[in-house]
Every structure is written in C-alpha cells, then in structure tokens.
Design an enzyme around this catalytic site. Structure first.
Site, PDB file in Angstrom:
ATOM      1  N   HIS A   1      -9.701  -0.522  -1.810  1.00  0.00           N
ATOM      2  CA  HIS A   1     -10.190  -0.104  -0.494  1.00  0.00           C
ATOM      3  C   HIS A   1     -11.503   0.676  -0.585  1.00  0.00           C
ATOM      4  O   HIS A   1     -12.084   1.019   0.445  1.00  0.00           O
ATOM      5  CB  HIS A   1      -9.148   0.714   0.273  1.00  0.00           C
ATOM      6  CG  HIS A   1      -8.061  -0.126   0.852  1.00  0.00           C
ATOM      7  ND1 HIS A   1      -7.187   0.349   1.809  1.00  0.00           N
ATOM      8  CD2 HIS A   1      -7.698  -1.417   0.640  1.00  0.00           C
ATOM      9  CE1 HIS A   1      -6.331  -0.606   2.142  1.00  0.00           C
ATOM     10  NE2 HIS A   1      -6.628  -1.689   1.449  1.00  0.00           N
TER      11      HIS A   1
ATOM     12  N   ASN B   1       0.833  -1.198   0.000  1.00  0.00           N
ATOM     13  CA  ASN B   1       0.000   0.000   0.000  1.00  0.00           C
ATOM     14  C   ASN B   1       0.871   1.254   0.000  1.00  0.00           C
ATOM     15  O   ASN B   1       1.988   1.215   0.500  1.00  0.00           O
ATOM     16  CB  ASN B   1      -0.909   0.005   1.238  1.00  0.00           C
ATOM     17  CG  ASN B   1      -2.094  -0.916   1.088  1.00  0.00           C
ATOM     18  OD1 ASN B   1      -2.635  -1.063   0.000  1.00  0.00           O
ATOM     19  ND2 ASN B   1      -2.482  -1.564   2.170  1.00  0.00           N
TER      20      ASN B   1
ATOM     21  N   CYS C   1      -5.182  -7.217  -3.191  1.00  0.00           N
ATOM     22  CA  CYS C   1      -5.629  -6.889  -1.841  1.00  0.00           C
ATOM     23  C   CYS C   1      -6.637  -7.943  -1.436  1.00  0.00           C
ATOM     24  O   CYS C   1      -7.472  -8.345  -2.236  1.00  0.00           O
ATOM     25  CB  CYS C   1      -6.260  -5.507  -1.837  1.00  0.00           C
ATOM     26  SG  CYS C   1      -6.946  -5.000  -0.251  1.00  0.00           S
ATOM     27  N   HIS C   2      -6.569  -8.403  -0.186  1.00  0.00           N
ATOM     28  CA  HIS C   2      -7.466  -9.486   0.199  1.00  0.00           C
ATOM     29  C   HIS C   2      -8.853  -9.010   0.619  1.00  0.00           C
ATOM     30  O   HIS C   2      -9.694  -9.825   0.986  1.00  0.00           O
ATOM     31  CB  HIS C   2      -6.832 -10.351   1.295  1.00  0.00           C
ATOM     32  CG  HIS C   2      -6.466  -9.612   2.534  1.00  0.00           C
ATOM     33  ND1 HIS C   2      -5.178  -9.400   2.909  1.00  0.00           N
ATOM     34  CD2 HIS C   2      -7.238  -9.025   3.479  1.00  0.00           C
ATOM     35  CE1 HIS C   2      -5.154  -8.728   4.037  1.00  0.00           C
ATOM     36  NE2 HIS C   2      -6.391  -8.482   4.400  1.00  0.00           N
TER      37      HIS C   2
END
Length: 432
Positions: A198, A148, A168-169
């Site tokens: 996000h 990130n 990204c999980h």
C-alpha cells in the site's frame, strides 16, 4: 488429488474471481478446491455459485465445502487466505467510532492507523491458529495471503515458518490506472515498483526506453488545478518525486499531512473521503442482498480470468513456467537495503516450481524509504504487541503511527487504546 484450500470462501465474489481463475488453468483441472468459512450460509452460497460456474465453463475440478477447518487444510498444496475477523459489525464500526470520540478521523483503517493496529490484533491470533493447523496437516503448503493488514499478517505467517507470500492487486494496476487518469497511452510500457504494501513506489516507468515521468508530472500538475479522486497521490508525487501504488483514500491516512483537525480545509482540497470504508461495507451488504440471487443461482454463470495473481502463481509453480509478480516477502538479506530486514516489503518476485524468489531492489530514494519506515515502525511494534500480549506495546505502536501522533497527545493515545481494547472485548486475547 492435489488440493487448493480457500479460507474465507464465504467472500463469494472474491472466491469467484480467484477460484474461477484457477478453473481456467489446464494444469489445475484435476485439483480439489476445498472451501472453508465460519459463516455456513455464505459458505453454501459460494459452493452453489462455484458449482454453477464449474458446470457452465466445463471445468473438471472437484469442489468440496468443509465444516472442519483442519480437514479442509489436510493435504493442501496451496492455501488461499481471504478472511476478515470481526466483520463490519461490530469490529469495523468499533475501529471508526471510538477514535472519532477523540477527534481522530480515518478513511479506510484496514492497514495502518489505529484501526489497522486493532484489525491486526484481532486477526493475528486467528492466523496463528491457521499456522498451527498447516504445520500439522499440510506443512509444505504455500500460503497465499490476501487478507489485510497485509504486511503484518504476512510477517506473522513467515515467523511461524509457513511458506507465505502476500498478494495485493494495487501493484499490477498502478501504472495503467495512472496513465489512464492522465489520458496517456499504455502501449509498450515497462515499469518497476518496490516499497511496502500500500506504499510501494513506481520507481521507473518508460515507453520504448523513454522515461515517462516528466510528462506524467507535467500532466499531473495540470490535473491538480481541478478536483479529482487521486489528489493525495498526485500531491505526494509532487512533493516526494514518485507515484505510490495504493489509492489516495488509503494514503491520506498513512501520512501526517492530510487529515488534520487544525486544517479542516484539507479534506475538501484533497477530496479525502472520511469514513469511506464503513460506507463501502454498508453498500456491499446492501448490494449483496440484490446480487446474491443473481450470482448464487445463475446456472449459466461464466468467468473470464482476472488480473489477480493467485491462479498465475499456482500455475507457475505447477508448470515451472516462470511468472513475475509484485509479492510481499520478508526483507531478508536487505532486498531493499535501506529498510529493516525484519520488515515485509513488496518487491518484484519470480515464481516457478522452486517457489517465490524475490529480486534484489537495492536502495530506494531516501525520502521514499523514510516514508516507508514510518509505517514499518508501527507494523513491527504491532507484531511485538501481539506476541507479548503487552498493552505497553500497543500504546507504542499507536504512538509511532504517523496520523495518530499528528492529531493526539500521548495521554489521549493511551486512553484511546484502552477504550478500543475494552470495546473489542472477546475479539481480542487478554492484554496486560
């Protein structure tokens, strides 16, 4: 011998997950796993841990730690990136403490906000060094970015001409976590997620063709009557119509609605954990002291494959067996039509031997695209700032950040940026 290079291999727990996953894949049994980190002690810890795990699970991969980054990368087919530039001390502390002097409070500060901007500015030059090395010693490698701020750093690598996908999980766990929190069954569900990292949106969620959103929203309204740890996302879903992928503590600082000095009661009302990331950092440092001996020296360490995308992507590319991911890719050709083409978006992607092929999403509901654009504005200005080494562009990136502008005047934003530039010192290149 084919090679997977792990940059930031001193992230021992994450290396265990991603490379442990890769050890379980039959198609990767003859690969070399090349480990690199600038922290030699942590690198050695990871090497010991992975060798123990290799022995325990009977893997046949070759493990090798490198002290020269270019040699670690030489000939790599895949590069996994999990670095953090500046660490908790000094850089995360700087990202939180200096804004506090201006009354600007944050929760995580690793993606957007003033902390995210400066995390980008100190990381981008390192990523550009990676790109330079990759073009020289492994130009055809796929770069799997876990670091990130995801959207900006992935964008920078793509600008450098490196085959990159950001991972990204939060995408693959979003629907399950939502249904768990509302005590709804998870069997036979289908979902579709798209947006930006996000701040991607659960656009559809069905079971056997039936839309689950009406029941989700009904239960969420009931749950909001009492305190819980996902209140920001439920509030966003109530007001904008859709659930967002990343946690409430993250989304509290991506929007101008929740952390406000004139409305201090919102912190308690929405259970917003100010200074959450520094707390986590301190806890991780303390936990590592206890965990290190167990993890590094356990000669019987085993592993079961996790939900992280990395091993599945590499397996799909090696075997040509397609696998679907939520990937961060450039919005080329308008994968999401009402977001800028220069932005990196998070969309469903098909992975096979031909690489990563993103799917065309079409248009997001306009209110969701509008929220995404507020974050994209700062992302693109941050890239311009790093490229031009212009303080003016840093100021502009900060002046477009939703949370920062909701709290500070233009003069204070400029002064805050100047203070942060000075405090970062040699962690940043020279800006003019």
């Amino acid at each position: 011998m084919s090679k997977i290079t792990f940059l930031g291999a001193g992230s021992t727990v994450f290396a265990k997950n991603v490379l442990g996953d890769c050890m379980t894949v039959e198609a990767l049994k003859d690969f070399e796993f090349a480990l690199f980190d600038i922290d030699q002690e942590r690198l050695h810890d990871s090497e010991m841990m992975l060798n123990n795990m290799k022995s325990s699970i009977g893997a046949t991969v070759e493990l090798k730690a490198y002290h020269d980054r270019k040699e670690a990368l030489r000939g790599a087919k895949y590069v996994i990136n999990a670095i953090q530039v500046g660490g908790y001390d000094p850089c995360t502390i700087t990202d939180f403490e200096i804004p506090k002097k201006y009354g600007l409070r944050q929760t995580i500060a690793d993606t957007l906000g003033i902390g995210g901007i400066f995390r980008n500015l100190r990381t981008i030059p390192v990523m550009q060094e990676f790109a330079h090395d990759i073009k020289e010693v492994c130009p055809d490698a796929w770069f799997l970015n876990y670091t990130n701020p995801m959207a900006v750093l992935t964008n920078v690598m793509l600008e450098e001409g490196i085959k990159t996908v950001g991972l990204c999980h939060s995408v693959q766990v979003c629907a399950d976590h939502l249904l768990d929190s509302l005590e709804m069954p998870k069997n036979n569900i289908q979902w579709k997620i798209a947006g930006i990292n996000h701040m991607a949106w659960l656009l559809e969620i069905t079971r056997n063709g039936e839309d689950l959103y009406p029941e989700i929203k009904k239960r969420a309204k009931q749950k909001q009557q009492e305190k819980h740890d996902d209140m920001v996302r439920f509030e966003l879903m109530d007001k904008f119509g859709y659930y967002v992928t990343e946690s409430s503590e993250h989304n509290a600082e991506y929007h101008p609605y929740f952390i406000k000095s004139n409305y201090p009661e919102l912190i308690d009302r929405f259970q917003i954990p100010l200074d959450e990331y520094p707390r986590r950092c301190v806890k991780q440092i303390e936990d590592w002291k206890k965990m290190r001996n167990e993890l590094v020296n356990d000669q019987h360490l085993t592993h079961e494959r996790t939900h992280e995308y990395g091993s599945y992507i590499i397996e799909a590319m090696e075997t040509n067996q397609p696998f679907k991911i939520g990937g961060n890719v450039r919005n080329t050709g308008g994968l999401i039509r009402n977001l800028p083409e220069k932005a990196v978006v998070e969309v469903p992607c098909l992975v096979d031997a031909s690489g990563v092929t993103p799917t065309n999403v079409g248009e997001l509901p306009e209110q969701l695209a509008a929220l995404n654009r507020t974050n994209i504005n700062t992302q693109l200005l941050t890239i311009e700032a790093a490229r031009s080494r212009s303080k003016q562009k840093i100021y502009q990136a900060a002046m477009l950040d939703p949370h920062t502008v909701a709290e500070l005047s233009i003069d204070d934003i400029v002064a805050l940026c100047d203070d942060l530039i000075e405090a970062h010192g040699e962690w940043l290149p020279e800006y003019h």
